[in-house]
Design a protein around this motif. Structure first.
Motif, PDB file in Angstrom:
ATOM      1  N   ASP A 119      -5.395   4.556  -4.233  1.00 14.59           N
ATOM      2  CA  ASP A 119      -4.903   5.508  -3.106  1.00 14.59           C
ATOM      3  C   ASP A 119      -3.534   5.885  -3.277  1.00 14.59           C
ATOM      4  O   ASP A 119      -2.569   4.809  -2.899  1.00 14.59           O
ATOM      5  N   ILE A 120      -3.319   6.921  -3.756  1.00 16.26           N
ATOM      6  CA  ILE A 120      -1.621   7.114  -3.846  1.00 16.26           C
ATOM      7  C   ILE A 120      -0.945   7.101  -2.360  1.00 16.26           C
ATOM      8  O   ILE A 120       0.211   6.809  -2.577  1.00 16.26           O
ATOM      9  N   GLU A 121      -1.601   7.588  -1.451  1.00 17.53           N
ATOM     10  CA  GLU A 121      -0.894   7.562  -0.149  1.00 17.53           C
ATOM     11  C   GLU A 121      -0.617   5.970   0.227  1.00 17.53           C
ATOM     12  O   GLU A 121       0.559   5.751   0.770  1.00 17.53           O
ATOM     13  N   LYS A 122      -1.540   4.907   0.024  1.00 22.77           N
ATOM     14  CA  LYS A 122      -1.001   3.593   0.309  1.00 22.77           C
ATOM     15  C   LYS A 122       0.162   3.037  -0.702  1.00 22.77           C
ATOM     16  O   LYS A 122       0.783   2.334  -0.580  1.00 22.77           O
ATOM     17  N   GLY A 123      -0.108   3.796  -2.029  1.00 26.05           N
ATOM     18  CA  GLY A 123       1.164   3.458  -2.974  1.00 26.05           C
ATOM     19  C   GLY A 123       2.477   3.887  -2.477  1.00 26.05           C
ATOM     20  O   GLY A 123       3.368   3.083  -2.455  1.00 26.05           O
ATOM     21  N   ARG A 124       2.255   5.194  -1.897  1.00 28.22           N
ATOM     22  CA  ARG A 124       3.600   5.525  -1.538  1.00 28.22           C
ATOM     23  C   ARG A 124       4.186   4.828  -0.153  1.00 28.22           C
ATOM     24  O   ARG A 124       5.425   4.561   0.102  1.00 28.22           O
ATOM     25  N   GLU A 125       3.259   4.276   0.658  1.00 29.08           N
ATOM     26  CA  GLU A 125       3.678   3.449   1.680  1.00 29.08           C
ATOM     27  C   GLU A 125       4.126   2.080   1.231  1.00 29.08           C
ATOM     28  O   GLU A 125       5.234   1.379   1.700  1.00 29.08           O
ATOM     29  N   ALA A 126       3.706   1.678   0.111  1.00 28.31           N
ATOM     30  CA  ALA A 126       4.161   0.188  -0.599  1.00 28.31           C
ATOM     31  C   ALA A 126       5.454   0.395  -1.190  1.00 28.31           C
ATOM     32  O   ALA A 126       6.315  -0.270  -0.768  1.00 28.31           O
ATOM     33  N   VAL A 127       5.973   1.565  -1.710  1.00 26.67           N
ATOM     34  CA  VAL A 127       7.120   1.878  -2.250  1.00 26.67           C
ATOM     35  C   VAL A 127       8.088   1.943  -1.154  1.00 26.67           C
ATOM     36  O   VAL A 127       9.110   1.559  -1.288  1.00 26.67           O
ATOM     37  N   LYS A 128       7.694   2.655  -0.188  1.00 26.37           N
ATOM     38  CA  LYS A 128       8.618   2.641   1.067  1.00 26.37           C
ATOM     39  C   LYS A 128       9.187   1.391   1.391  1.00 26.37           C
ATOM     40  O   LYS A 128      10.335   1.250   1.821  1.00 26.37           O
ATOM     41  N   LEU A 129       8.122   0.437   1.528  1.00 23.19           N
ATOM     42  CA  LEU A 129       8.489  -1.036   1.941  1.00 23.19           C
ATOM     43  C   LEU A 129       9.418  -1.493   1.136  1.00 23.19           C
ATOM     44  O   LEU A 129      10.532  -2.307   1.421  1.00 23.19           O
ATOM     45  N   LEU A 130       9.229  -1.477  -0.284  1.00 21.20           N
ATOM     46  CA  LEU A 130      10.103  -2.217  -1.255  1.00 21.20           C
ATOM     47  C   LEU A 130      11.434  -1.481  -1.169  1.00 21.20           C
ATOM     48  O   LEU A 130      12.642  -2.185  -1.133  1.00 21.20           O
ATOM     49  N   GLN A 131      11.444  -0.101  -0.900  1.00 23.61           N
ATOM     50  CA  GLN A 131      12.787   0.694  -0.972  1.00 23.61           C
ATOM     51  C   GLN A 131      13.649   0.226   0.189  1.00 23.61           C
ATOM     52  O   GLN A 131      14.926   0.232   0.243  1.00 23.61           O
ATOM     53  N   ALA A 132      12.997  -0.015   1.225  1.00 21.42           N
ATOM     54  CA  ALA A 132      13.768  -0.834   2.610  1.00 21.42           C
ATOM     55  C   ALA A 132      14.311  -1.984   2.406  1.00 21.42           C
ATOM     56  O   ALA A 132      15.211  -2.474   3.091  1.00 21.42           O
ATOM     57  N   GLU A 133      13.969  -2.767   1.068  1.00 23.94           N
ATOM     58  CA  GLU A 133      14.711  -4.028   0.542  1.00 23.94           C
ATOM     59  C   GLU A 133      15.591  -3.571  -0.311  1.00 23.94           C
ATOM     60  O   GLU A 133      16.020  -4.364  -1.027  1.00 23.94           O
ATOM     61  N   ASN A 134      16.148  -2.142  -0.405  1.00 18.79           N
ATOM     62  CA  ASN A 134      16.694  -1.909  -1.515  1.00 18.79           C
ATOM     63  C   ASN A 134      16.305  -2.105  -3.006  1.00 18.79           C
ATOM     64  O   ASN A 134      17.074  -2.435  -3.891  1.00 18.79           O
ATOM     65  N   LEU A 135      15.065  -2.004  -3.014  1.00 20.74           N
ATOM     66  CA  LEU A 135      14.097  -2.383  -4.567  1.00 20.74           C
ATOM     67  C   LEU A 135      13.944  -0.871  -4.940  1.00 20.74           C
ATOM     68  O   LEU A 135      12.744  -0.507  -4.368  1.00 20.74           O
ATOM     69  N   ASN A 136      14.784  -0.105  -5.312  1.00 22.39           N
ATOM     70  CA  ASN A 136      14.690   1.432  -5.610  1.00 22.39           C
ATOM     71  C   ASN A 136      13.958   1.673  -6.880  1.00 22.39           C
ATOM     72  O   ASN A 136      13.590   2.889  -6.894  1.00 22.39           O
ATOM     73  N   GLN A 137      13.768   0.815  -8.071  1.00 22.39           N
ATOM     74  CA  GLN A 137      13.454   1.086  -9.179  1.00 22.39           C
ATOM     75  C   GLN A 137      11.887   1.056  -9.398  1.00 22.39           C
ATOM     76  O   GLN A 137      11.364   0.425 -10.120  1.00 22.39           O
ATOM     77  N   VAL A 138      11.259   1.845  -8.460  1.00 25.10           N
ATOM     78  CA  VAL A 138       9.985   1.549  -8.109  1.00 25.10           C
ATOM     79  C   VAL A 138       9.246   3.180  -8.042  1.00 25.10           C
ATOM     80  O   VAL A 138       9.735   3.724  -7.104  1.00 25.10           O
ATOM     81  N   GLU A 139       8.148   3.352  -8.378  1.00 30.01           N
ATOM     82  CA  GLU A 139       7.404   4.766  -7.977  1.00 30.01           C
ATOM     83  C   GLU A 139       5.935   4.206  -8.085  1.00 30.01           C
ATOM     84  O   GLU A 139       5.230   3.679  -9.197  1.00 30.01           O
TER      85      GLU A 139
END
Length: 245
Positions: free
Chosen positions: A34-54
């Motif tokens: 589910d791409i929407e769940k994937g986007r939400e997961a990426v946001k959680l990682l980016q909130a930890e300054n882990l930005n090299q992810v899509e």
């Protein structure tokens, strides 16, 4: 910068594996059905300054979805360093060998076995471009046929037929894939993350998700002298870390 694709990575062990690899400097393609769940997961990682992810949409039960994901990743990179086949299902319980509907076998095998093969075949060309390619098939300690035949094994009485069979088949594929790639730089291994408290088992396992993910990451980041064609399991083999097949 090394790149990695993890299937089933928007939650649980797959998500934590992504987090740990990101902390080691990898670029992550976070595979999710589910791409929407994937986007939400990426946001959680980016909130930890882990930005090299899509996020990458990939349903391992659907060959068209796998091919589309291969095209997406291939348009972004010519090299994939790590493939972690993490997506899996247990199937409904109970799973008695004589009473379980064949449709359940087909459903579980589609994800746990055929899905892994299809994803691996789709992405192997990108992996071959890496100087140190790694394939990790996330299995289960319950996939050991040797231990299932040992009355002294602590999980001897735990025999969900469908799930056990699918993971034993995955282990067999891991062995022959490692053999096929034996004269290359590939490291191909099966990893049992251990009996971990996740949605998969209604949070009944004693292990933690970070501990489980660390086992997967260890196999994904093996050096040139690392082993290949192994069944890593701290749970089944606390002394050696390598389970009997």
């Amino acid at each position: 910068m090394k790149t990695a694709l993890i299937t089933g990575a928007n939650k649980s062990i797959g998500f934590e594996t992504a987090r740990q690899l990101l902390r080691q400097g990898y670029y992550l393609y976070l595979g999710c059905r589910d791409i929407e769940k994937g986007r939400e997961a990426v946001k959680l990682l980016q909130a930890e300054n882990l930005n090299q992810v899509e996020p990458v949409e990939i349903d391992v039960d659907d060959i068209n979805s796998i091919q589309a994901a291969r095209e997406v990743v291939g348009n972004k990179t010519n090299v994939l360093d790590v493939l972690i086949n993490n997506a899996g299902v247990s199937g409904s319980m109970p799973q008695a060998p004589l009473d379980t509907e064949i449709s359940l076998f087909r459903h579980v095998f589609e994800t746990n076995f055929f899905g892994v093969i299809t994803v691996t075949q789709a992405f192997v060309d990108l992996l071959k471009e890496s100087p140190e390619p790694r394939i990790v098939n996330v299995t289960s300690g319950l996939g050991s046929l040797t231990l299932h035949n040992d009355p002294e094994w602590h999980y001897y009485k735990v025999k969900p037929t469908v799930y056990v069979s699918s993971k034993a088949a995955l282990n067999a594929y891991t062995i022959v894939l490692a053999y096929e790639l034996r004269d290359t730089a590939f490291k191909v291994n099966a990893v049992d993350p251990g009996y971990t408290a996740t949605d998969f088992n209604n949070h009944t396992g004693p292990g933690t998700i970070p501990e489980a993910a660390a086992r997967v990451v260890k196999a994904a980041t093996l050096g040139v002298d690392g082993l290949t064609g192994q069944f890593f399991s701290d749970d089944n083999a606390p002394d050696t870390g390598i389970s009997p097949w």
